[in-house]
Design a protein around this motif. Structure first.
Motif, PDB file in Angstrom:
ATOM      1  N   MET A   1       0.839  -1.194   0.000  1.00  0.00           N
ATOM      2  CA  MET A   1       0.000   0.000   0.000  1.00  0.00           C
ATOM      3  C   MET A   1       0.868   1.236   0.000  1.00  0.00           C
ATOM      4  O   MET A   1       1.905   1.284   0.656  1.00  0.00           O
ATOM      5  CB  MET A   1      -0.920   0.004   1.220  1.00  0.00           C
ATOM      6  CG  MET A   1      -1.947  -1.123   1.219  1.00  0.00           C
ATOM      7  SD  MET A   1      -3.161  -1.024  -0.122  1.00  0.00           S
ATOM      8  CE  MET A   1      -2.563  -2.310  -1.224  1.00  0.00           C
ATOM      9  N   ALA A   2       0.439   2.259  -0.729  1.00  0.00           N
ATOM     10  CA  ALA A   2       1.229   3.480  -0.880  1.00  0.00           C
ATOM     11  C   ALA A   2       0.821   4.513   0.154  1.00  0.00           C
ATOM     12  O   ALA A   2      -0.287   4.499   0.691  1.00  0.00           O
ATOM     13  CB  ALA A   2       1.033   4.054  -2.281  1.00  0.00           C
ATOM     14  N   THR A   3       1.758   5.432   0.432  1.00  0.00           N
ATOM     15  CA  THR A   3       1.444   6.615   1.219  1.00  0.00           C
ATOM     16  C   THR A   3       1.154   7.732   0.230  1.00  0.00           C
ATOM     17  O   THR A   3       2.015   8.125  -0.552  1.00  0.00           O
ATOM     18  CB  THR A   3       2.614   7.004   2.135  1.00  0.00           C
ATOM     19  OG1 THR A   3       2.916   5.913   3.004  1.00  0.00           O
ATOM     20  CG2 THR A   3       2.254   8.230   2.969  1.00  0.00           C
ATOM     21  N   ILE A   4      -0.080   8.229   0.258  1.00  0.00           N
ATOM     22  CA  ILE A   4      -0.564   9.149  -0.761  1.00  0.00           C
ATOM     23  C   ILE A   4      -0.953  10.473  -0.121  1.00  0.00           C
ATOM     24  O   ILE A   4      -1.544  10.509   0.962  1.00  0.00           O
ATOM     25  CB  ILE A   4      -1.798   8.550  -1.485  1.00  0.00           C
ATOM     26  CG1 ILE A   4      -1.422   7.220  -2.160  1.00  0.00           C
ATOM     27  CG2 ILE A   4      -2.373   9.534  -2.505  1.00  0.00           C
ATOM     28  CD1 ILE A   4      -2.622   6.456  -2.703  1.00  0.00           C
ATOM     29  N   GLY A   5      -0.621  11.554  -0.799  1.00  0.00           N
ATOM     30  CA  GLY A   5      -1.120  12.859  -0.419  1.00  0.00           C
ATOM     31  C   GLY A   5      -2.245  13.254  -1.358  1.00  0.00           C
ATOM     32  O   GLY A   5      -2.181  12.979  -2.563  1.00  0.00           O
TER      33      GLY A   5
END
Length: 301
Positions: A1-5
């Protein structure tokens, strides 16, 4: 899972961010109007500025009204560029999902590439309903490598994700989309107004046309709004007007004539002059009704 802004949590951005959170990603959120409490309750983290978003996220998505808004968020004080990592081994991706100028898009990409980071444009079509149902059409301009990285994330927000070409190609495709959509909505308005003025039930005309070659999303969705007089957004006239300005400016630079687009833009301009900036774009029918001195009337059953 990505860390998204995710920056920009309006009618479109809020449900799009919600789909990403529900898809299992960690989100850092910012909006000039504040981060909705329900997104925080779902697990999103509120950030005080675009700079703070960029300090935490590997992929930063913007969903904003216009070209100057995107430029300010990216390069203004406490903007995304201020928070990007300087580590050569960590390349972040900025994905702009707004509908803005293709030329400015390419300029933004050059500036961010110079900082060691990647840029993609991924404007959308489908309106607020598409955003809520994760059925948006997403048009992507990016390198193939960047597209492959962001495609699974975009797929959580849309049913159709197409790699159009290099950076800027997505915005060119969105301009083409807005040319078609605006002309289709205006044509629906003309058709239903004609039917109503002739004394025929526009609701039955719409129903019949949906079964033939004239069938379209514009007739299905906007035609119903015109008949029912529901002109709350939806997609605001001020934004569609902005998109047609981009289309006509870009066409002028290319030496291309877009006469129908110019006419529709002027009808949107008339809506703005009559206080209709926040109306749904289906309200273009109001200006045709003024010219005809007749309002579309739904016949009683």
């Amino acid at each position: 899972m990505a860390t998204i802004g995710f920056i920009g949590l309006g009618i479109m951005g809020k449900p799009m961010a919600e789909h990403l959170i529900k898809g299992g990603h960690r989100l850092f959120l910012h909006s000039r109007s504040g981060v909705p409490a329900d997104l925080v309750a779902l697990g999103g983290s509120a950030a005080s500025s675009p700079e703070e978003v960029a300090r935490h996220a590997d992929i930063i998505i913007t969903m904003l009204p216009d070209t100057p808004d995107v430029e300010k968020v990216l390069f203004g004080e406490h903007g995304v560029a201020d928070g990007l990592q300087s580590d050569p081994g960590r390349s972040q991706i900025i994905v702009d999902m707004s509908s803005i100028s293709p030329l400015a898009t390419r300029e933004f990409a050059v500036r961010l590439n110079a900082l060691g980071h990647d840029y993609a444009d991924a404007p959308v079509s489908g309106g607020d309903i598409g955003a809520q149902n994760a059925t948006l059409t997403i048009m992507v301009g990016a390198s193939k490598t960047v597209f492959d990285r962001i495609q699974p994330i975009l797929a959580l927000m849309g049913k159709s994700v197409t790699h159009i070409g290099d950076v800027g190609a997505g915005q060119v495709c969105k301009v083409a989309n807005q040319i078609v959509v605006s002309s289709a909505i205006e044509a629906v308005a003309e058709a239903l107004l004609f039917a109503s003025k002739a004394g025929v039930d526009p609701a039955k005309v719409r129903q019949a046309l949906l079964g033939g070659f004239a069938a379209s999303k514009a007739l299905e969705v906007h035609g119903q709004r015109m008949i029912e007089r529901r002109f709350e957004p939806g997609f605001r006239i001020e934004l569609h007007h902005k998109d047609l300005n981009i289309a006509l400016q870009s066409a002028a630079e290319l030496g291309v004539s877009l006469p129908t687009t110019a006419t529709v833009r002027e009808l949107f301009s008339a809506c703005l002059a009559h206080g209709g900036a926040k109306w749904d774009n289906s309200a273009i029918v109001k200006m045709l009704e003024k010219l005809a001195n007749h309002e579309i009337q739904k016949h009683p059953e």
